[in-house]
Design a protein around this motif. Structure first.
Motif, short mmCIF file in Angstrom:
data_model
loop_
_atom_site.label_atom_id
_atom_site.label_comp_id
_atom_site.label_asym_id
_atom_site.label_seq_id
_atom_site.Cartn_x
_atom_site.Cartn_y
_atom_site.Cartn_z
N ALA A 102 0.85 -1.19 0.00
CA ALA A 102 0.00 0.00 0.00
C ALA A 102 0.88 1.24 0.00
O ALA A 102 1.96 1.24 0.61
CB ALA A 102 -0.91 -0.01 1.21
N PRO A 103 0.44 2.32 -0.67
CA PRO A 103 1.29 3.52 -0.75
C PRO A 103 1.72 4.05 0.61
O PRO A 103 2.89 4.44 0.78
CB PRO A 103 0.40 4.52 -1.49
CG PRO A 103 -0.49 3.66 -2.34
CD PRO A 103 -0.76 2.44 -1.51
N ALA A 104 0.81 4.11 1.59
CA ALA A 104 1.16 4.67 2.90
C ALA A 104 2.21 3.80 3.60
O ALA A 104 3.16 4.31 4.21
CB ALA A 104 -0.08 4.80 3.77
N GLU A 105 2.05 2.48 3.49
CA GLU A 105 3.00 1.56 4.13
C GLU A 105 4.37 1.67 3.47
O GLU A 105 5.40 1.73 4.15
CB GLU A 105 2.46 0.13 4.00
CG GLU A 105 3.30 -0.91 4.74
CD GLU A 105 2.72 -2.31 4.59
OE1 GLU A 105 3.01 -3.14 5.45
OE2 GLU A 105 2.00 -2.56 3.60
N LEU A 106 4.38 1.72 2.16
CA LEU A 106 5.65 1.83 1.46
C LEU A 106 6.30 3.19 1.71
O LEU A 106 7.52 3.28 1.84
CB LEU A 106 5.42 1.62 -0.05
CG LEU A 106 6.66 1.64 -0.94
CD1 LEU A 106 7.72 0.66 -0.47
CD2 LEU A 106 6.28 1.35 -2.39
N ALA A 107 5.50 4.25 1.81
CA ALA A 107 6.05 5.58 2.08
C ALA A 107 6.76 5.61 3.43
O ALA A 107 7.83 6.21 3.57
CB ALA A 107 4.94 6.61 2.04
N ALA A 108 6.17 4.98 4.44
CA ALA A 108 6.80 4.93 5.76
C ALA A 108 8.13 4.20 5.70
O ALA A 108 9.12 4.60 6.33
CB ALA A 108 5.85 4.27 6.75
N ALA A 109 8.17 3.09 4.95
CA ALA A 109 9.41 2.33 4.82
C ALA A 109 10.47 3.16 4.09
O ALA A 109 11.66 3.11 4.42
CB ALA A 109 9.14 1.02 4.08
N VAL A 110 10.05 3.92 3.08
CA VAL A 110 10.98 4.77 2.33
C VAL A 110 11.62 5.80 3.26
O VAL A 110 12.84 6.02 3.24
CB VAL A 110 10.26 5.46 1.16
CG1 VAL A 110 11.12 6.58 0.58
CG2 VAL A 110 9.92 4.45 0.08
N ARG B 151 3.33 11.95 -14.48
CA ARG B 151 3.54 11.04 -15.60
C ARG B 151 4.25 9.76 -15.18
O ARG B 151 4.51 8.88 -16.02
CB ARG B 151 4.34 11.74 -16.70
CG ARG B 151 3.70 13.03 -17.17
CD ARG B 151 4.62 13.87 -18.04
NE ARG B 151 4.70 13.38 -19.40
CZ ARG B 151 5.48 13.93 -20.34
NH1 ARG B 151 6.24 14.97 -20.02
NH2 ARG B 151 5.51 13.45 -21.55
N LEU B 152 4.59 9.62 -13.90
CA LEU B 152 5.25 8.40 -13.43
C LEU B 152 4.27 7.24 -13.43
O LEU B 152 3.04 7.41 -13.54
CB LEU B 152 5.80 8.62 -12.02
CG LEU B 152 6.81 9.76 -11.81
CD1 LEU B 152 7.30 9.76 -10.38
CD2 LEU B 152 7.98 9.66 -12.78
N ASP B 153 4.82 6.05 -13.27
CA ASP B 153 3.94 4.89 -13.12
C ASP B 153 3.06 5.10 -11.88
O ASP B 153 3.48 5.71 -10.89
CB ASP B 153 4.76 3.61 -12.99
CG ASP B 153 5.64 3.60 -11.74
OD1 ASP B 153 5.15 3.14 -10.68
OD2 ASP B 153 6.79 4.09 -11.82
N PRO B 154 1.80 4.65 -11.92
CA PRO B 154 0.84 4.97 -10.85
C PRO B 154 1.31 4.58 -9.45
O PRO B 154 1.09 5.32 -8.49
CB PRO B 154 -0.41 4.20 -11.27
CG PRO B 154 -0.31 4.09 -12.76
CD PRO B 154 1.16 3.93 -13.03
N ALA B 155 1.98 3.43 -9.32
CA ALA B 155 2.40 2.99 -7.98
C ALA B 155 3.45 3.93 -7.41
O ALA B 155 3.40 4.31 -6.23
CB ALA B 155 2.93 1.55 -8.06
N SER B 156 4.44 4.34 -8.24
CA SER B 156 5.45 5.29 -7.76
C SER B 156 4.81 6.63 -7.43
O SER B 156 5.13 7.25 -6.40
CB SER B 156 6.53 5.49 -8.83
OG SER B 156 7.25 4.32 -9.06
N ARG B 157 3.91 7.08 -8.29
CA ARG B 157 3.26 8.37 -8.07
C ARG B 157 2.49 8.38 -6.76
O ARG B 157 2.63 9.31 -5.95
CB ARG B 157 2.33 8.68 -9.24
CG ARG B 157 1.66 10.04 -9.15
CD ARG B 157 0.74 10.27 -10.33
NE ARG B 157 -0.35 9.32 -10.34
CZ ARG B 157 -0.71 8.58 -11.39
NH1 ARG B 157 -0.05 8.67 -12.53
NH2 ARG B 157 -1.72 7.75 -11.32
N ASP B 158 1.70 7.34 -6.50
CA ASP B 158 0.89 7.32 -5.28
C ASP B 158 1.77 7.23 -4.04
O ASP B 158 1.47 7.85 -3.00
CB ASP B 158 -0.08 6.14 -5.33
CG ASP B 158 -1.12 6.29 -6.43
OD1 ASP B 158 -1.29 7.44 -6.91
OD2 ASP B 158 -1.75 5.29 -6.81
N THR B 159 2.84 6.46 -4.13
CA THR B 159 3.74 6.34 -2.97
C THR B 159 4.42 7.67 -2.67
O THR B 159 4.53 8.07 -1.50
CB THR B 159 4.80 5.26 -3.25
OG1 THR B 159 4.15 4.01 -3.49
CG2 THR B 159 5.74 5.11 -2.06
#
Length: 979
Positions: free
Chosen positions: A131-139, A159-167
């Motif tokens: 999930a974007p929020a979970e991955l953002a915290a790990a980042v 214009r990034l891929d949707p998963a990168s953009r949302d994260t």
């Protein structure tokens, strides 16, 4: 962890401090954005992470600002991680995020297992994307392991891929209070939600000075006129400013709507917009971008032919409109709105150049006004971002463009617009099509609309079955390009012509074109006879061309100081070709040849076929040459505005230099005159007119001498002298003479000044012009201190005998001033009063000179009280103008009257005085003489400056030395602090 997690470096195609490049390192303008970047970087180690969002249309420089931020961060020791959109990676989940974090992923072993597992799932090929929020915290936990603050630079977030953009959007919401800052760029109106709580800066157009700087740095344009075209078309878009130019080939499809062709880089900025459309929508977009007609039904009809379906065309148009690439607007239905509709047709209000409006003019000329009315009343399509049009054409293949041309040629209701498209597809000669195409070059051609006319003449020449007719059309294109200052374009047309195949009119036109090319001002006087002969030969077929040729001959005769035979030839030819005695063109030729032959003020009539702007230009030139500056000044302003609006930049120096002349005498301050002369010099240099550059330089030299900037004035004078010798134009030397003479008089060397000015009057057979009329005032001023009153009186009387009652007001005032300065003792006061009669205030410089002369004359007759008022007036006028040396000299005269200081030298012992006590020891006049002597001036030089005899100066110094306790000028200089 997967092997995908490991150390890496920022790739060359990404944004980073090592890839700032010239766009980042040399960012032009964008002060607000710089300040926001600086604030974010300053807060990063102290107040925690912040988010900055840079938005803007394609080409507005978002990436350049991001590179600037990365470079500044690296300079401050902040670690920079970056990523950007890559077309091939858009379908790969988290590809952009992986590239962003790759330099830090090797540190994942140092973070808690939960966050490491999330990263491993994301980048190690796990079964599902976190999930974007979970991955953002790990980042953020991973970035926390890096030493020091970190700046994330993300280009084209939308214009990034949707998963990168949302994260990354989730990271933006969590980085507050961390050591991680985030700067992202997004396109305006991308449709995606903005980052949470960012500072958003929308990048707009660059202001004109910064836009010019960017064009200059790009180095694509070759001259001033092309630069102006780029500025008009780019409308401050940084990418367009660096990419657009005329190029060195034939004008292409974009010329029909007054735009320059897009380079691959500029076209690529809009590629995704086109790629996102369906096939029918791309076809409609191509047709709309290519069409010379903005009428919706014309574009739909052509699109239907290409798609074999009217329904598909309508659906495609709806899609293009829905995406905001074009806007459909209803045409006006009543006459009151026609002007606004024509403006919209010409795309003026959307910032595009007024080319289609020019097309309508051509249509009216072909007798199809009904078709025009129908077009105006119909619905129109326009492009909110005009750069989309050339970009779309740059992305399309030649085959698709040719097919669209063919469809438009069959579908457009306006014959002239249809002719444009038919001509683009034609492969053989077709005189009828050539005539229809040539009609598009008629009418006014403001701004980039000149491209329409040039392209139409190019096409008409290519379609001409008759080689001589084709050459004539190319010559018309060359003349038009030359008049606009597009010298390279004009030369390209000329090189395609075989002069041996030209008839009488063609040869005359070729001579006219040569006169417009760079370096045309050089050459001997024989060209004058050649131009006069060509004018006579062309008069029957093309009277307008004949007038242009003779005007060129008269200008050449003026600046080369032609002899009596050439002057007689010019006046005789002008008399043969004139439309009447009040023909403005005839009066201008006469003024160029012999200004005193021009009759008094009246209402000149425009020559047949001369436009309003050209008529005003002729009137202003005649008025300037005859010193009728009151009449010339407003005409020059109107002409300048018209020339700028029409894009006729090559002619601007011919107007700006006279405007500077007028401001010297009419202006209350001289900074405007300086700016006009500087701009004239710049434009003349960049349009290949060294003769006008020298004239502008001469005007700068005169201005600087009057302002007291003597060293600079002498530098300008030397430039003019060198240019005059190189160009063989003797008349320009008179400008250098004036500058050097004014410098000499401004430093008290009146004898030298008089000798220089007297050289302007050595040949009584040469017609006098403004240089002599100006010089007359300064000659009279220098004569008394130089002891040359008798000789000066002879010159003044001779000039007065040549002028009649109808001469210009300024010349009458100069003669009155000279008459007063050189008057016998018993008549001087009455003549000074006559010279100072009401109305002199119109001419501030002459007013100050006359008031000073009168005040100094009164003071020398010991009428001290009476002298103060005119001297105070003169001092005030000179200071307002910026004439520092004249103001200082007048202030010295005022001090000599006791105006500035009253004191008594009694009681002060000789030899017991300091520099600050001088005013108590010396009278005001003695103090002035002491200061000049301390500066090293001789008794004669002091006398020239103060209008005293050398013996009187010596007498004063005889009294000054014992008062101050000195016995030499060296001791005097040491006492006064000048030694």
């Amino acid at each position: 962890m997967s092997a995908h997690i490991g150390p890496d470096v920022t790739g060359p195609d990404r944004i980073g401090p090592g890839n700032a490049g010239p766009e980042g390192a040399g960012l032009v303008g964008r002060d607000r954005e710089r300040e926001r970047v600086a604030a974010l970087l300053a807060a990063l180690p102290r107040d925690g992470g912040q988010v900055l969002r840079l938005s803007g249309a394609p080409g507005t420089g978002r990436t350049a600002v991001l590179r600037h931020a990365a470079a500044r961060a690296a300079e401050q020791g902040v670690r920079v991680l970056s990523t950007a959109w890559a077309p091939a990676e858009r379908e790969w989940p988290l590809a952009a995020l992986n590239h962003l974090l790759r330099p830090a992923l090797h540190r994942a072993t140092g973070i808690p297992d939960r966050e490491r597992a999330v990263l491993d799932t994301a980048f190690g090929g796990g079964p599902a994307t976190p999930a974007p929020a979970e991955l953002a915290a790990a980042v953020l936990r991973l970035l926390d392991t890096l030493p020091g603050p970190v700046l994330l630079c993300v280009d084209d977030l939308d214009r990034l891929d949707p998963a990168s953009r949302d994260t990354l959007r989730a990271v933006a919401g969590l980085c507050g209070g961390t050591r991680v800052g985030l700067i992202v760029t997004e396109r305006t109106a991308s449709g995606a939600p903005p980052c949470p709580h960012p500072q958003t800066v929308t990048l707009g157009r660059l202001p004109d000075p910064q836009a010019r700087a960017l064009v200059a740095r790009a180095g694509r344009v070759t001259g001033y006129a092309e630069e102006q075209l780029v500025l008009a078309v780019a409308r401050g878009n940084p990418l367009a400013l660096t990419e657009l130019s005329l190029g060195d080939g034939p004008l292409g499809d974009t010329a029909c709507f007054g735009m320059l062709p897009a380079t691959p880089r500029l076209a690529e900025a809009y590629a995704e917009d086109r790629q996102a459309l369906s096939a029918p929508a791309r076809t409609v977009l191509l047709t709309a971008a290519l069409s010379a007609s903005p009428v919706t039904r014309d574009i739909l009809a052509a699109s239907a032919l290409l798609l074999d379906s009217a329904d598909a065309a309508r659906d495609g148009l709806a899609e293009v409109v829905a995406r905001g690439l074009v806007v459909e607007s209803p045409g006006p239905t009543d006459a009151d709105e026609n002007a606004g509709a024509m403006e919209a047709v010409g795309t003026l209000r959307t910032g595009e150049v007024e080319a289609v409006g020019t097309l309508h003019t051509g249509v009216a000329d072909t007798g199809t006004a009904g078709a025009v009315d129908a077009e105006v009343a119909a619905d129109h399509l326009r492009f909110p971002d005009p750069l989309v049009r050339p970009a779309v054409l740059g992305l399309e293949s030649t085959a698709r463009r040719m097919a669209a041309h063919a469809a438009l040629g069959q579908s457009i209701g306006s014959p002239a617009h249809a002719a444009w498209h038919a001509a683009r597809c034609a492969v053989g000669p077709d005189e009828e099509l050539a005539r229809r195409l040539e009609s598009l070059a008629a009418g006014p051609r403001p701004g980039g609309a000149v491209l329409v006319a040039l392209a139409a003449l190019e096409g008409a020449a290519r379609l001409s079955p008759d080689p001589e007719r084709g050459a004539a059309r190319l010559l018309r294109a060359a003349e038009l390009a030359g008049e606009r200052g597009l010298a390279d374009q004009a030369l390209r047309y000329v090189r395609q012509i075989d002069p041996t195949g030209l008839g009488t009119l063609g040869r005359a036109l070729l001579l006219r074109v040569y006169d417009l090319l760079p370096g045309s001002g050089t050459g001997g006087r024989e060209r004058i006879a050649e131009l006069c002969e060509a004018a006579r030969e062309a008069a029957a077929q093309d009277p307008a061309l004949a007038r242009k040729l003779l005007l060129a001959a008269a200008r050449r005769g003026r600046w080369q100081q032609c002899g009596p035979d050439e002057r007689h030839l010019l006046l005789r030819t002008a008399g043969e070709l004139r439309a009447g005695p009040r023909d403005a063109w005839y009066l201008t030729v006469t003024a160029l040849t012999d200004p005193l032959r021009v009759p008094g003020p009246a209402d000149p009539r425009p020559a047949p076929g001369v436009s309003g702007a050209d008529h005003r230009s002729l009137l202003s030139q005649a008025a300037t040459l005859t010193l009728d500056f009151e009449r010339a000044a407003p005409l020059l302003e109107e002409t300048e505005a018209a020339l700028r609006a029409e894009g006729r930049y090559r002619q601007l120096p011919l107007i700006l230099v006279p405007r500077a002349m007028c401001r010297i005498w009419l202006g209350g301050e001289w900074h405007t005159a300086l700016a006009l002369a500087e701009e004239a010099r710049t434009i003349a240099d960049r349009t290949g007119q060294p003769d006008w550059a020298a004239r502008a330089t001469g005007m700068l030299g005169i201005l600087e001498a009057l302002r007291g900037e003597h060293d600079r004035s002498l530098e300008y004078a030397a430039e003019v002298e060198e240019s005059s010798l190189r160009l063989g134009q003797n008349r320009q030397l008179s400008l250098a003479v004036l500058a050097r003479a004014l410098t000499a008089s401004g430093t008290g060397r009146y004898a030298e000044a008089y000798d220089r000015l007297r050289s302007l009057f050595t040949d009584p057979a040469t017609p006098y012009a403004f240089e002599q009329f100006w010089g007359l005032a300064f000659l009279a001023e220098a004569a008394p201190p130089a002891g040359e009153q008798t000789d000066a009186r002879t010159v003044v009387d001779h000039v007065a005998s040549l002028t009649g009652e109808g001469c210009a007001p300024l010349l009458r005032r100069i003669l009155a001033y000279a008459d007063a300065v050189l008057a016998p003792e018993g008549e001087a006061e009455a003549r000074y009063r006559r010279a100072l009669r009401p109305g002199i205030e119109v001419w501030p410089l002459l007013h100050g000179m006359t008031a000073f002369g009168y005040g100094a004359w009164l003071r020398r007759r010991r009428r001290v009280t009476d002298s103060r008022t005119p001297l105070a007036t003169a001092e005030s006028v000179f200071r307002t103008l910026g004439a520092s040396s004249r103001a200082a000299q007048t202030a010295s005269e005022l001090r000599a009257t006791g105006w500035a200081a009253e004191g008594d030298s009694a009681g002060t012992p000789a030899g017991d005085v300091s520099g600050s006590d001088l005013t108590r020891v010396l009278s005001p006049q003695q103090l002035t003489i002491a200061r000049l002597a301390a500066r090293g001036l001789t008794n004669r030089a002091i006398g020239e400056q103060l209008r005293l005899s050398p013996r009187t100066v010596a007498s004063h110094l005889y009294q000054i030395f014992p008062k101050l306790g000195v016995s030499s000028r060296a001791q005097l200089a040491a006492l006064m602090g000048t030694g």
